[in-house]
Scaffold this active site. Structure first.
Site, short mmCIF file in Angstrom:
data_model
loop_
_atom_site.label_atom_id
_atom_site.label_comp_id
_atom_site.label_asym_id
_atom_site.label_seq_id
_atom_site.Cartn_x
_atom_site.Cartn_y
_atom_site.Cartn_z
N LYS A 1 29.44 41.01 46.15
CA LYS A 1 29.61 40.75 44.64
C LYS A 1 29.23 39.18 44.25
CE LYS A 1 33.07 40.62 41.13
NZ LYS A 1 34.44 40.60 40.78
N LYS B 1 32.31 38.10 48.26
CA LYS B 1 32.75 37.75 46.65
C LYS B 1 32.23 36.19 46.51
CE LYS B 1 35.83 38.25 42.87
NZ LYS B 1 36.69 38.99 42.08
C1 PBG Z 1 38.89 39.86 40.08
C2 PBG Z 1 38.11 40.20 39.40
C3 PBG Z 1 36.95 39.82 38.67
C4 PBG Z 1 35.84 40.55 38.71
C5 PBG Z 1 36.10 41.95 39.17
N1 PBG Z 1 37.57 41.54 39.92
C6 PBG Z 1 36.86 38.56 38.27
C7 PBG Z 1 36.90 37.15 39.03
O1 PBG Z 1 36.88 37.10 40.21
O2 PBG Z 1 36.93 36.04 38.06
C8 PBG Z 1 34.53 40.42 37.86
C9 PBG Z 1 33.80 41.65 37.70
C10 PBG Z 1 32.67 41.46 36.71
O3 PBG Z 1 32.25 40.24 36.33
O4 PBG Z 1 32.09 42.43 36.15
N2 PBG Z 1 40.14 40.58 39.85
#
Ligand code: PBG
Length: 344
Positions: free
Chosen positions: A263, A209
């Site tokens: 991601k 991520k």
């Molecule tokens: C963290 C989380 C995020 C997203 C999914 N889980 C946000 C982040 O890491 O700031 C982002 C998903 C998206 O942008 O659609 N709980």
């Protein structure tokens, strides 16, 4: 009797022997040789449920996506099930936040209640997943608890994640999906689940991520603002790097991840492909909020064709190697997107 010849034959000038265009001559031919076809059962719909509202709230930066009430969430998931969707992932928006994000593990927390609702609504028809993190529940907006210096404390956060995992499993989650990028989070969660008898609950790890600029609209959706103009570069990955994604994925699989995720998706197709070729667990990719909003915004301006771009991008994610795609376009695809599957 003569066989058909092309112009180059008639002119006596030899044309190319290899003509890839032969396989693009008709729609039937294109369908016949197509290597990648997106299916509704490849998709997972991210859904938001908000505590303390009595009608669904639109999210300006995510057109077409809402913060659900408990009731509208149940209805939405029942409809998705009817459309053949096999997976949803739930995010909670609590009415109150605190320093440790206790709403994430409170049995009466909004996500736990909503998970139980969905379990009774759709039974085993849909795989019900819960995003496992605390950023929606902390008053400082970070994905973990803070130490005395205001930095995210990795190991103290693991204890919170373990409690959240058990709370989500008790409420009925089939899959928990840790998204906070703490070291050791999969092992901590696996141990806690197994200790409580939830050895059938699977883990979808947000393994690779990246600290992306594409999560902006999501933070509107869950009312998260990181304190003091902070960011997540201390725990999410640097987008200049490839190798550390392999280290993260290997660690998560070693710790018991059943599925791994990359991601965002489109700026990281190279990562998806490498993960797919090196590891033997299902690979998911998250087509995140900013990726969705860019399509919506450009289409609203008449600059691109929404349906054409949406199907092209989602198919590209699958072509790169993802077998599961988390996308806010799930409902669109299930309802009408499949009409655009063939590149006619
Ligand atoms: C963290 C989380 C995020 C997203 C999914 N889980 C946000 C982040 O890491 O700031 C982002 C998903 C998206 O942008 O659609 N709980």
């Amino acid at each position: 009797m003569s066989i058909e010849r092309d112009d180059s034959d008639r002119s006596g000038t030899p044309g190319p022997l290899k003509r890839p265009r032969r396989l693009r001559t008709t729609a039937a031919m294109r369908d016949l040789v197509a290597q990648t076809t997106l299916r509704v059962d490849d998709l997972v719909a991210p859904l938001f449920v908000r505590e303390g509202i009595d009608s669904p709230q639109p999210i300006t930066s995510l057109p077409g996506v809402v913060q659900h009430t408990r009731d509208s969430l149940r209805a939405e998931v029942a409809e998705l099930a009817g459309l053949g969707v096999k997976g949803v992932i739930l995010f909670g928006v609590p009415a109150t936040k605190d320093a440790i994000g206790s709403g994430a593990f409170d049995p009466d927390g909004i996500v736990q209640i909503a998970l139980a609702d969905l379990r009774s609504e759709v039974g085993d028809e849909v795989v019900v997943m819960a995003d496992l993190c605390v950023d929606e529940y902390t008053d400082h907006g970070h994905c973990g608890v803070l130490d005395a210096d205001g930095r995210v404390d990795n190991d103290a956060t693991l204890e919170i994640y373990a409690r959240a995992a058990v709370a989500q499993a008790r409420a009925g989650a089939d899959v928990v999906a840790p998204s906070g990028m703490m070291d050791g989070q999969v092992a901590a969660i696996r141990r806690a689940l197994d200790a409580d008898g939830f050895n059938r609950v699977a883990i979808l790890a947000y393994s690779a991520k990246y600290a992306s600029g594409l999560y902006g609209p999501f933070r509107d959706a869950v009312d998260v603002e990181i304190a003091d103009g902070g960011d997540r570069r201390d725990y999410q990955q640097d987008w200049r790097n490839v190798d550390e994604a392999m280290v993260e994925v290997a660690a998560d699989i070693e710790q018991g991840a059943d599925m791994v995720m990359v991601k965002p998706a489109l700026s990281y197709l190279d990562i998806i492909t490498r993960v797919r070729s090196r590891f033997d667990v299902p690979v998911a990719a998250y087509h995140v909020s900013g990726e969705y909003s860019m399509i919506k915004a450009a289409a609203a301006n008449g600059w691109i064709d929404h349906d054409a771009v949406a199907i092209e991008q989602l198919t590209a994610i699958k072509r790169a190697g993802a077998s599961i795609v988390l996308t806010y376009l799930t409902r669109w695809f299930a309802e009408s997107g499949s009409q655009h599957l063939e590149a006619r």
